[in-house]
Design a protein around this motif. Structure first.
Motif, short mmCIF file in Angstrom:
data_model
loop_
_atom_site.label_atom_id
_atom_site.label_comp_id
_atom_site.label_asym_id
_atom_site.label_seq_id
_atom_site.Cartn_x
_atom_site.Cartn_y
_atom_site.Cartn_z
N ASP A 173 16.41 2.32 2.49
CA ASP A 173 15.58 2.83 1.40
C ASP A 173 14.53 1.78 1.03
O ASP A 173 14.86 0.72 0.52
N ARG A 174 13.25 2.09 1.29
CA ARG A 174 12.16 1.17 0.99
C ARG A 174 11.39 1.60 -0.26
O ARG A 174 10.29 1.09 -0.53
N SER A 175 11.93 2.52 -1.03
CA SER A 175 11.22 3.09 -2.17
C SER A 175 10.79 2.04 -3.19
O SER A 175 9.74 2.16 -3.82
N GLU A 176 11.61 0.99 -3.37
CA GLU A 176 11.31 -0.02 -4.38
C GLU A 176 10.52 -1.20 -3.84
O GLU A 176 9.96 -1.98 -4.62
N THR A 177 10.45 -1.36 -2.53
CA THR A 177 9.79 -2.53 -1.96
C THR A 177 8.42 -2.23 -1.37
O THR A 177 7.63 -3.15 -1.14
N ALA A 178 8.14 -0.98 -1.12
CA ALA A 178 6.82 -0.59 -0.59
C ALA A 178 5.99 0.05 -1.70
O ALA A 178 6.52 0.40 -2.76
N ASN A 179 4.69 0.17 -1.46
CA ASN A 179 3.79 0.81 -2.42
C ASN A 179 2.98 1.88 -1.72
O ASN A 179 2.40 1.63 -0.67
N GLN A 199 -1.96 12.54 10.92
CA GLN A 199 -2.21 11.47 11.88
C GLN A 199 -2.14 10.14 11.16
O GLN A 199 -2.43 10.05 9.96
N ILE A 200 -1.77 9.09 11.88
CA ILE A 200 -1.44 7.80 11.27
C ILE A 200 -2.23 6.68 11.93
O ILE A 200 -2.39 6.65 13.16
N VAL A 201 -2.69 5.74 11.11
CA VAL A 201 -3.23 4.48 11.59
C VAL A 201 -2.37 3.37 10.99
O VAL A 201 -2.11 3.36 9.78
N GLU A 202 -1.91 2.44 11.82
CA GLU A 202 -1.06 1.34 11.37
C GLU A 202 -1.80 0.02 11.57
O GLU A 202 -2.36 -0.22 12.64
N GLN A 203 -1.79 -0.83 10.53
CA GLN A 203 -2.47 -2.11 10.65
C GLN A 203 -1.92 -3.09 9.61
O GLN A 203 -2.00 -2.82 8.42
N GLU A 204 -1.35 -4.19 10.06
CA GLU A 204 -0.94 -5.31 9.21
C GLU A 204 -0.17 -4.86 7.96
O GLU A 204 -0.63 -5.01 6.84
N PHE A 212 1.63 0.44 1.67
CA PHE A 212 1.73 -0.99 1.93
C PHE A 212 3.20 -1.34 2.06
O PHE A 212 3.97 -1.19 1.11
N LEU A 213 3.59 -1.78 3.26
CA LEU A 213 4.99 -2.05 3.55
C LEU A 213 5.40 -3.47 3.20
O LEU A 213 6.58 -3.80 3.18
N GLY A 214 4.43 -4.34 2.95
CA GLY A 214 4.70 -5.73 2.62
C GLY A 214 3.40 -6.44 2.33
O GLY A 214 2.39 -5.80 2.01
N ASP A 215 3.41 -7.76 2.43
CA ASP A 215 2.18 -8.52 2.20
C ASP A 215 1.11 -8.11 3.21
O ASP A 215 1.36 -8.03 4.40
N SER A 216 -0.08 -7.85 2.70
CA SER A 216 -1.17 -7.41 3.56
C SER A 216 -2.49 -7.79 2.91
O SER A 216 -2.65 -7.61 1.70
N ARG A 239 -3.96 -5.00 0.97
CA ARG A 239 -3.43 -4.71 -0.38
C ARG A 239 -4.31 -5.34 -1.44
O ARG A 239 -4.59 -4.73 -2.48
N GLU A 240 -4.77 -6.56 -1.21
CA GLU A 240 -5.65 -7.24 -2.17
C GLU A 240 -7.00 -6.54 -2.25
O GLU A 240 -7.55 -6.36 -3.35
N ALA A 241 -7.52 -6.11 -1.11
CA ALA A 241 -8.80 -5.41 -1.11
C ALA A 241 -8.69 -4.08 -1.84
O ALA A 241 -9.60 -3.67 -2.57
#
Length: 310
Positions: A102-108, A135-140, A159-163, A166-168
């Motif tokens: 379950d990534r509900s609390e750690t992802a945004n 369709q999906i694009v995956e990057q960092e 956002f699955l983690g630090d990226s 995310r800041e942009a």
């Protein structure tokens, strides 16, 4: 949608409350294929699908967008689905190489929508938004997928983690919409919310999303026997449709005709474009003909095909 957004900013909604499950392991594709209504094995790289997680009896235990990547499969759906699904998946994962987290609390997750969304994502996140549905694009540590949650151009951004993206994303601050506006947009699109419009008491075909969420050509899977039998029969006894009212209805209101249940309202919103109250309702068979106006014990109700047209 364009009437409520600034000239150059897309609409943005924080979807942090959504359920996000991550499935890894060598058997993840086969495992999810056998436990969902989606044809997971035939999804090409970069392509997701919408699917139900059915019970053995063909009822809806969960409703998700399935987003496969090179290393995992992500399931994103409305809030509070993990509690029922994690034990369900664990029950069938005994001999499979698969792990569900379950990534509900750690992802945004965010929704970016509107006529300016595509250009904004391209400029601020540095990716070309995918054009095909889901369709999906995956990057960092970021997933961008074309979303059918609302009508018109819309993308989910996870956002699955630090990226650096995310800041942009945070710095650019696109126009933020509130839950009430989002509710109108997703009702206009005819998109149901599990736990409100659909529950575990509903058969998969009662959602009336056969073309988008159910494969009738894939091999055996849990719940298929009931789903295939209903398909052969040609109908269910109720299905989710659009409704239009001249006056505001009570949410969760039930309407009767000649003392018999005709429909139950599950979601409502005022539509400035239609100048009516519109909503989603579970409509009984015999009353489920779009274009007809039912004279019920609580007043007239027009049955409307989904999605709504302005």
């Amino acid at each position: 949608m364009s009437e409520s957004e600034p000239e150059t900013a897309p609409l943005r909604l924080d979807l942090a409350h959504r359920t996000l499950l991550q499935m890894t392991g060598e058997d993840r594709v086969k495992f999810l294929h056998n436990l969902s209504t989606g044809d997971i094995k035939k999804l090409p790289p970069g392509q997701g699908c919408e699917a139900f997680i059915p019970t053995l009896q063909g009822k809806i235990l969960g409703h998700f967008f399935i987003l496969p990547t090179a290393a995992a499969i992500y399931l994103t759906g409305v809030r509070d689905q993990a509690a029922a699904l994690l034990p369900h998946f664990q029950k069938y994962a005994v001999i499979e190489d698969v792990e569900v987290v379950d990534r509900s609390e750690t992802a945004n997750e965010f929704l970016v929508a509107g006529v300016h969304a595509e250009g904004w994502i391209n400029s601020n996140l540095g990716v070309a938004p995918p054009q095909g549905n889901l369709q999906i694009v995956e990057q960092e540590n970021m997933l961008v997928y074309r979303s059918p949650l609302v009508a018109g151009p819309a993308w989910g951004v996870i956002f699955l983690g630090d990226s650096p993206h995310r800041e942009a994303f945070a710095a650019a601050e696109p126009s933020v919409i509130n839950d009430a506006v989002f509710e109108l947009l997703r009702i206009e699109a005819g998109f149901p919310f599990y736990g409100r419009d659909l529950t575990v008491d509903n058969l998969c075909q009662e959602a009336d999303r056969d073309a988008t969420a159910i494969s009738f050509t894939k091999g055996c899977y849990l719940g298929q026997e009931t789903i295939a039998r209903i398909d052969a029969l040609g109908h269910v006894n109720r299905r989710l449709l659009g409704v239009r009212f001249p006056n505001k209805p009570a949410e969760d209101a039930s309407y009767e005709i000649d003392g018999k249940p005709a429909l139950r309202v599950t979601s409502i919103s005022w539509s400035p474009a239609a100048e009516h109250w519109i909503g989603l309702a579970m409509v009984r068979r015999g009353y489920d003909k779009p274009g007809e106006t039912l004279e019920t014990s609580s007043g007239p109700v027009e049955i409307v095909a989904l999605p709504f047209s302005a």
